[in-house]
Design a protein around this motif. Structure first.
Motif, PDB file in Angstrom:
ATOM      1  N   SER A  50     133.764 -18.422 -47.927  1.00  0.00           N
ATOM      2  CA  SER A  50     133.812 -19.080 -49.238  1.00  0.00           C
ATOM      3  C   SER A  50     134.915 -18.575 -50.159  1.00  0.00           C
ATOM      4  N   LYS A  53     137.047 -21.340 -51.291  1.00  0.00           N
ATOM      5  CA  LYS A  53     136.772 -22.115 -52.510  1.00  0.00           C
ATOM      6  C   LYS A  53     137.706 -21.713 -53.648  1.00  0.00           C
ATOM      7  N   ILE A 145     128.690 -25.993 -49.311  1.00  0.00           N
ATOM      8  CA  ILE A 145     129.634 -26.763 -48.500  1.00  0.00           C
ATOM      9  C   ILE A 145     129.998 -28.101 -49.137  1.00  0.00           C
ATOM     10  N   THR A 148     132.180 -28.740 -52.760  1.00  0.00           N
ATOM     11  CA  THR A 148     133.575 -28.310 -52.740  1.00  0.00           C
ATOM     12  C   THR A 148     134.387 -29.133 -51.751  1.00  0.00           C
ATOM     13  N   HIS A 149     133.729 -29.619 -50.682  1.00  0.00           N
ATOM     14  CA  HIS A 149     134.479 -30.457 -49.748  1.00  0.00           C
ATOM     15  C   HIS A 149     134.796 -31.820 -50.364  1.00  0.00           C
ATOM     16  N   SER A 214     135.366 -25.612 -48.578  1.00  0.00           N
ATOM     17  CA  SER A 214     134.344 -24.595 -48.827  1.00  0.00           C
ATOM     18  C   SER A 214     134.479 -23.368 -47.937  1.00  0.00           C
ATOM     19  N   TRP A 215     135.156 -23.505 -46.823  1.00  0.00           N
ATOM     20  CA  TRP A 215     135.260 -22.445 -45.821  1.00  0.00           C
ATOM     21  C   TRP A 215     136.427 -22.823 -44.903  1.00  0.00           C
ATOM     22  N   LEU A 266     135.033 -22.183 -59.400  1.00  0.00           N
ATOM     23  CA  LEU A 266     135.003 -21.708 -58.019  1.00  0.00           C
ATOM     24  C   LEU A 266     135.376 -20.230 -57.903  1.00  0.00           C
TER      25      LEU A 266
END
Length: 327
Positions: A50, A53, A145, A148-149, A214-215, A266
């Motif tokens: 994360s 982010k 997830i 943020t995606h 997100s990752w 974020l």
């Protein structure tokens, strides 16, 4: 005395934080400590989870600076004109980019469906389908997830280019950060293999070719320290303003509070008075910035069950060793 302090740090790491791969401490813009563990070297990137982010936060700020995005007050659905809102749904139409940036958007679930996103052929569509519902806009609701995606999809649509290409032009290349290519993970087996391979570099993309917001970003501790230093220096790097100072200040201050947890755009706010903040990822991945002490600490870690919170290590052991200057 210097070696005693180093021994204290490394004893704590070996005793309680055995999953750390590498760590860099910078004070007053100078590297004062660098160490690697678990067979990793300065050349090995780590999946920072994360922390991705917070990198996306900087890219959203750049997109606003460059005029690709008007403001965070724009409605999310303005960027998805082809999205069909279901009958009777009104909440989703009120959600703005700022709600996604501050984790204050509601969702139609009690527990985020991780497996759905990891197996979906169109995770942004699925995330939009889960956005809204009967929750209250403005309440802190951490989305690991999906939310943020959606922002990643907005960034890609607004700029008309891949997120990696945009990041390379405006952030990575100017800072000497190497993220060489996209990574498409086609199976759970491939996912596990890539995540545990110290030679992996890149940024994961979803099946639609959109970099995961997100990752999925792989960085070295040096890369992480650079991002921290950029934020400590108000968005300037080698005399060039890469991100506006206004965005850096706004994204790293408190916008929402949940119990004792403070959140910016974020970024996690560790101490609003000292203006210390952090990008945090699973396993103990951290980019920590303390404006009062003029310090940046980057910790790259491997994902293990029940990994300890590296902020505790920073606050109790690392930061006190360096806060009065170089050892």
């Amino acid at each position: 005395m210097n070696q005693i302090r180093i021994n204290e740090i490394e004893t704590a790491i070996n005793r309680d934080y055995g999953n750390i791969a590498g760590m860099i401490v910078q004070k007053n813009g100078t590297k004062v400590y660098e160490k690697y563990f678990n067979g990793y070297t300065a050349d090995n990137a780590v999946h920072v989870y994360s922390v991705t982010k917070s990198v996306l936060s900087a890219l959203i700020g750049i997109a606003i600076d460059q005029g690709y995005i008007g403001s965070l007050d724009q409605k999310v659905l303005a960027f998805f004109p082809d999205y069909q809102v279901k009958d009777g749904e009104k909440t989703i139409q009120k959600i703005t980019l700022k709600h996604l940036m501050t984790m204050t958007a509601p969702y139609k679930y009690e527990t985020e469906p991780y497996e759905l996103f990891f197996t979906s052929q169109n995770p942004i569509q699925d995330a939009l389908d889960l956005l809204g519902g009967n929750g209250i806009i403005g309440e802190f609701n951490y989305s690991a997830i999906g939310g943020t995606h959606i922002l990643a999809g907005i960034l890609a649509r607004a700029t008309g280019q891949s997120i990696l290409d945009f990041a390379e032009k405006y952030l990575f290349a100017p800072m000497g950060i190497t993220v060489p290519h996209n990574l498409l993970l086609r199976s759970e087996e491939e996912h596990m293999r890539v995540m545990n391979d110290k030679t992996t570099r890149g940024w994961v993309v979803d099946p639609q070719g959109i970099n995961t917001g997100s990752w999925g970003l792989f960085l070295t501790p040096e890369d992480m320290a650079k991002i921290g230093q950029l934020h400590l220096d108000g968005g300037r790097w080698l005399g060039k303003q890469l991100v506006s100072a206004a965005w850096i200040a706004e994204s790293t201050k408190e916008h929402r509070r949940w119990d004792k947890l403070l959140y910016g755009y974020l970024w996690w706010i560790i101490d609003d008075q000292a203006h210390s903040f952090a990008a945090l990822g699973d396993g103990g991945n951290v980019i920590y910035v303390n404006n009062k002490n003029n310090m940046v600490i980057a910790i790259a870690s491997l994902l293990v069950p029940d990994a300890r919170d590296c902020i505790e290590l920073i606050k109790t052991t690392i930061e006190p060793a360096f806060e009065n200057g170089m050892m």
